[in-house]
Scaffold this active site. Structure first.
Site, PDB file in Angstrom:
ATOM      1  N   GLY A 210       0.667  -1.246  -0.215  1.00  0.00           N
ATOM      2  CA  GLY A 210      -0.007   0.025  -0.060  1.00  0.00           C
ATOM      3  C   GLY A 210       0.688   1.336  -0.004  1.00  0.00           C
ATOM      4  O   GLY A 210       0.279   2.433  -0.368  1.00  0.00           O
ATOM      5  N   ASP A 211       2.056   1.270   0.672  1.00  0.00           N
ATOM      6  CA  ASP A 211       2.863   2.383   0.590  1.00  0.00           C
ATOM      7  C   ASP A 211       4.406   1.902   0.312  1.00  0.00           C
ATOM      8  O   ASP A 211       5.512   2.394   0.791  1.00  0.00           O
ATOM      9  CB  ASP A 211       2.670   3.174   1.935  1.00  0.00           C
ATOM     10  CG  ASP A 211       3.403   4.550   1.965  1.00  0.00           C
ATOM     11  OD1 ASP A 211       3.621   4.952   0.744  1.00  0.00           O
ATOM     12  OD2 ASP A 211       3.893   4.849   2.968  1.00  0.00           O
ATOM     13  N   PHE A 212       4.503   1.167  -0.537  1.00  0.00           N
ATOM     14  CA  PHE A 212       5.939   0.360  -0.890  1.00  0.00           C
ATOM     15  C   PHE A 212       6.623   1.322  -1.674  1.00  0.00           C
ATOM     16  O   PHE A 212       6.179   1.868  -2.527  1.00  0.00           O
ATOM     17  CB  PHE A 212       5.789  -0.792  -1.560  1.00  0.00           C
ATOM     18  CG  PHE A 212       7.111  -1.609  -1.801  1.00  0.00           C
ATOM     19  CD1 PHE A 212       7.300  -2.485  -0.630  1.00  0.00           C
ATOM     20  CD2 PHE A 212       7.851  -1.450  -2.968  1.00  0.00           C
ATOM     21  CE1 PHE A 212       8.545  -3.068  -0.712  1.00  0.00           C
ATOM     22  CE2 PHE A 212       8.927  -2.053  -2.880  1.00  0.00           C
ATOM     23  CZ  PHE A 212       9.245  -3.011  -1.872  1.00  0.00           C
TER      24      PHE A 212
END
Length: 314
Positions: A210-212
């Site tokens: 999701g926030d890689f």
């Protein structure tokens, strides 16, 4: 460094809340968050006692959504204690880490459902993929994120990419309509069109970080590189990979032919991870505009302009 007190010793003066966390939550109107922040040093001390941990130090500058402390367990094994801001995001992070069980991500050792505290495998917090040359960092990042893309657990609590971006739609419209960001209206309109088209026929639904990005992948002992700090969501891999496309975009901006370099990055990552190029380009465009407008709203015009310019390159 001062000698660490015995496990379970309570001395809240030794637990200092990092300035970055204080700044991030300073304007939060929710009284529950303010109360949590005021009680945080005592909460950490209680958790140290409950899990028989010895505090080494609080990580600084740390993150914006929780406090992380380096600790040692009763047998001397190093670990990291994370106390996140309470809420659904913290619950989802715990659920994702438990499901991965160390596969591509820091291993969750213990969790306290009352405080939300997580005891995590200790990684080298000062060594992330951003410390590597760009080409090597992207290669290692691709190998790491591939491991995270697994089927979500049954009855999972995670939002879908469709749901998350639905919540962002009105924000995009309002942010793109005012101030200097109104000049980027064509980009905003295209991002909104992509938001309607891309989730309509998702090719897959897997668990995503999701926030890689490179800064979320730290050096470890059990594995060379492991992911931390997920904002998990369920959807297609291209959505997750798009955040990696935007990483270190300032490096591309400083080099020759940034537009061609940005498109090459999309192509290389899509091919390496067997993701459709057009969908990766679309999600990269969408996420660049969404992030750019959010930075504009917080007054970070330099970062906002860079992200919007990146979207234009695509």
């Amino acid at each position: 460094m001062a000698s660490a007190p015995r496990p379970g010793g309570r001395d809240t003066a030794r637990v200092h809340v990092p300035e970055r966390l204080l700044d991030a939550l300073s304007d939060t109107p929710a009284s529950a968050v303010r109360s949590w922040l005021d009680a945080l040093p005592e909460t950490v001390e209680r958790q140290l006692a409950a899990w028989e941990l010895t505090l080494e130090r609080v990580s600084a500058p740390g993150g914006r959504r929780g406090l992380v402390a380096l600790v040692r367990q009763a047998d001397g094994t190093p670990a990291a204690l994370k106390v996140p801001v309470p809420g659904p995001d913290a619950d989802h992070e715990r659920a994702a880490l438990a499901h991965w069980d160390g596969w591509g991500a820091a291993r969750l050792l213990r969790a306290d459902p009352d405080t939300g505290a997580l005891l995590l495998e200790r990684l080298r917090s000062t060594v992330s993929l951003r410390s590597l040359p760009e080409a090597k960092a992207v290669l290692e990042a691709a190998g790491t994120v591939r491991r995270l893309w697994v089927a979500p657990p049954g009855g999972h609590p995670f939002a879908s990419v469709t749901g998350r971006t639905e919540e962002e739609r009105e924000t995009l419209r309002s942010l793109g309509a005012g101030g200097w960001a109104a000049d980027a209206r064509p980009l905003t309109d295209e991002a909104l069109e992509l938001r309607e088209a891309l989730p309509a026929e998702p090719p897959e639904e897997v668990l995503l970080h999701g926030d890689f990005r490179q800064g979320k992948v730290l050096a470890g002992e059990r594995a060379p590189w492991l992911a931390v700090g997920p904002a998990p969501v369920v959807g297609e891999r291209a959505y997750d990979l798009a955040r990696l496309v935007l990483d270190r975009c300032e490096d591309l901006a400083a080099g020759p032919g940034p537009a061609a370099a940005a498109r090459r990055r999309v192509g290389k990552l899509a091919d390496a991870l067997e993701v459709d190029r057009d969908r990766l380009r679309g999600w990269s465009f969408y996420r660049a505009v969404e992030m750019g407008l959010r930075h504009a709203a917080t007054g970070d015009r330099r970062r906002a302009e860079l992200l919007l310019e990146f979207a234009g390159w695509l």
